[in-house]
Write an enzyme that holds these catalytic residues in place. Structure first.
Site, PDB file in Angstrom:
ATOM      1  N   TYR A 104       0.817  -1.213   0.000  1.00 54.49           N
ATOM      2  CA  TYR A 104       0.000   0.000   0.000  1.00 54.49           C
ATOM      3  C   TYR A 104       0.852   1.265   0.000  1.00 54.49           C
ATOM      4  CZ  TYR A 104      -4.176   2.743   1.332  1.00 54.49           C
ATOM      5  OH  TYR A 104      -5.235   3.628   1.373  1.00 54.49           O
ATOM      6  N   SER A 125       1.259  -7.772   1.818  1.00 52.87           N
ATOM      7  CA  SER A 125       0.361  -6.714   2.286  1.00 52.87           C
ATOM      8  C   SER A 125      -0.678  -6.424   1.193  1.00 52.87           C
ATOM      9  CB  SER A 125       1.155  -5.486   2.700  1.00 52.87           C
ATOM     10  OG  SER A 125       0.339  -4.590   3.423  1.00 52.87           O
ATOM     11  N   GLN A 126      -0.759  -5.190   0.699  1.00 54.49           N
ATOM     12  CA  GLN A 126      -1.679  -4.944  -0.415  1.00 54.49           C
ATOM     13  C   GLN A 126      -1.385  -5.877  -1.578  1.00 54.49           C
ATOM     14  OE1 GLN A 126      -3.154  -0.912  -2.326  1.00 54.49           O
ATOM     15  NE2 GLN A 126      -1.142  -1.394  -3.160  1.00 54.49           N
ATOM     16  N   ASP A 153       0.835  -8.609  14.130  1.00 57.22           N
ATOM     17  CA  ASP A 153       0.586  -7.695  13.011  1.00 57.22           C
ATOM     18  C   ASP A 153      -0.671  -6.876  13.276  1.00 57.22           C
ATOM     19  OD1 ASP A 153       0.193  -6.413  10.601  1.00 57.22           O
ATOM     20  OD2 ASP A 153       0.494  -8.205   9.368  1.00 57.22           O
ATOM     21  N   HIS A 198       3.958  -6.836  10.963  1.00 60.83           N
ATOM     22  CA  HIS A 198       3.653  -6.789   9.539  1.00 60.83           C
ATOM     23  C   HIS A 198       4.862  -7.115   8.662  1.00 60.83           C
ATOM     24  CE1 HIS A 198       0.895  -5.992   6.362  1.00 60.83           C
ATOM     25  NE2 HIS A 198       1.570  -4.975   5.881  1.00 60.83           N
TER      26      HIS A 198
END
Length: 329
Positions: free
Chosen positions: A93, A188-189, A274, A303
């Site tokens: 992101y 992640s994204q 996370d 994360h």
């Protein structure tokens, strides 16, 4: 950083009964059909670098609405003219495709890599992006998650996921790529995007979803007040009374629903500390996944999850589990 979500034994049993909208498959099929009505014409040009063990090309391909999406194509220089398996990679992101020097792992392992730029992002971290998002939006909280949140038709991730699908189409159109050996990957994204593409595209060789964002979104907003999920909280704190519509829109984006439609072998990653992508949301997508899937959990990490250890584990997964093998010799 402390634990804040479920303990591991509960995560391993966590299978929420959350279903997508009844027209989920239809509206996504219509969206992709419209995008694919634009012929796939990939523009390739050599990138200027002084790298010697890899070749790098600047790619442009048509994404949502035929709009040009930038990408890097990185290949091992020793494999000139060889049809290689390819990893289509998606970014976290706020990041953009940056510089070619940042994307050497997959080519170093013998694969081609198509690293897709992210429309309208690329200025939060890293070294920048090159793809605009020409679509406007009704009032939104800063970031991407609430852009066009009033309806699926206008939401940012409808465009972005379509770009991601078209990146696979672009990869398969390249003459020096094996179209039957396409992997989608990200963290992640990027991990949530890989899951979405895994459910929207047939015939993929593997899916790699590191600490995936955009999963089990209703719970994510309920348990996390950090990172991108806070954008939803902040938006609804101002736009009181719109929660039902907001979450209805997000139900079309939720990578957990897309994951249930995927079938390629998958590797998931979760960090039990996370706060950005809570582990219960990752496990929900993992348990919903439609094909064979394995999970690597990092008990004491957030994360960042496995970092470089995970990079190595992903190469092992492709070669040992998914059997996506680069040519030898």
């Amino acid at each position: 950083m402390s634990y804040f979500d479920m303990p591991l034994d509960e995560l391993e049993r966590y299978r929420p009964d959350v279903r997508p909208p009844v027209d989920f498959d239809r509206v996504w099929a219509e969206t992709l059909a419209a995008a694919r009505s634009v012929p796939m014409q990939v523009q390739r040009s050599a990138a200027t670098t002084r790298l010697r063990t890899v070749t790098v090309e600047d790619l442009r391909f048509p994404g949502f609405g035929g709009e040009p999406i930038a990408a890097w194509l990185v290949r091992p220089a020793a494999a000139a003219g060889v049809r290689l398996p390819i990893v289509v990679s998606y970014l976290g992101y706020g990041g953009g495709r940056g510089l070619p020097f940042e994307h050497l792992r997959w080519a170093s392992a013998g694969y081609a890599e198509l690293l897709m730029d992210t429309r309208g992002q690329g200025s939060t971290w890293g070294t920048g992006g090159d793809t605009p998002d020409p679509h406007g939006s009704a009032p939104a909280y800063p970031g991407s998650l609430t852009r066009g949140i009033g309806a699926f038709e206008t939401h940012y991730y409808r465009r972005f996921f379509t770009d991601a699908v078209r990146a696979v189409d672009a990869a398969r159109s390249l003459g020096d790529v094996d179209p039957d050996q396409v992997v989608v990957a990200g963290s992640s994204q990027g991990g949530g995007t890989a899951l979405a593409v895994g459910g929207l595209v047939d015939g993929l060789a593997a899916v790699i979803a590191g600490v995936p964002f955009l999963c089990h979104l209703r719970r994510a907003v309920a348990v996390s007040d950090s990172g991108p999920y806070a954008e939803i909280e902040k938006y609804l704190a101002v736009h009181r009374g719109q929660a039902e519509q907001v979450f209805h829109t997000l139900d079309y984006i939720d990578a957990m629903h897309h994951a249930s439609r995927a079938s390629a072998p998958a590797l998931f990653t979760a960090g039990l500390r996370d706060h950005t992508c809570p582990p219960s949301t990752v496990y929900a997508a993992f348990h919903a996944y439609g094909g064979p899937a394995s999970m690597v959990t990092y008990e004491f990490n957030g994360h960042e999850s496995g970092g470089a250890y995970q990079d190595a584990a992903e190469i092992d997964f492709l070669q040992d589990v998914a059997r996506v093998l680069p040519p030898t010799g």
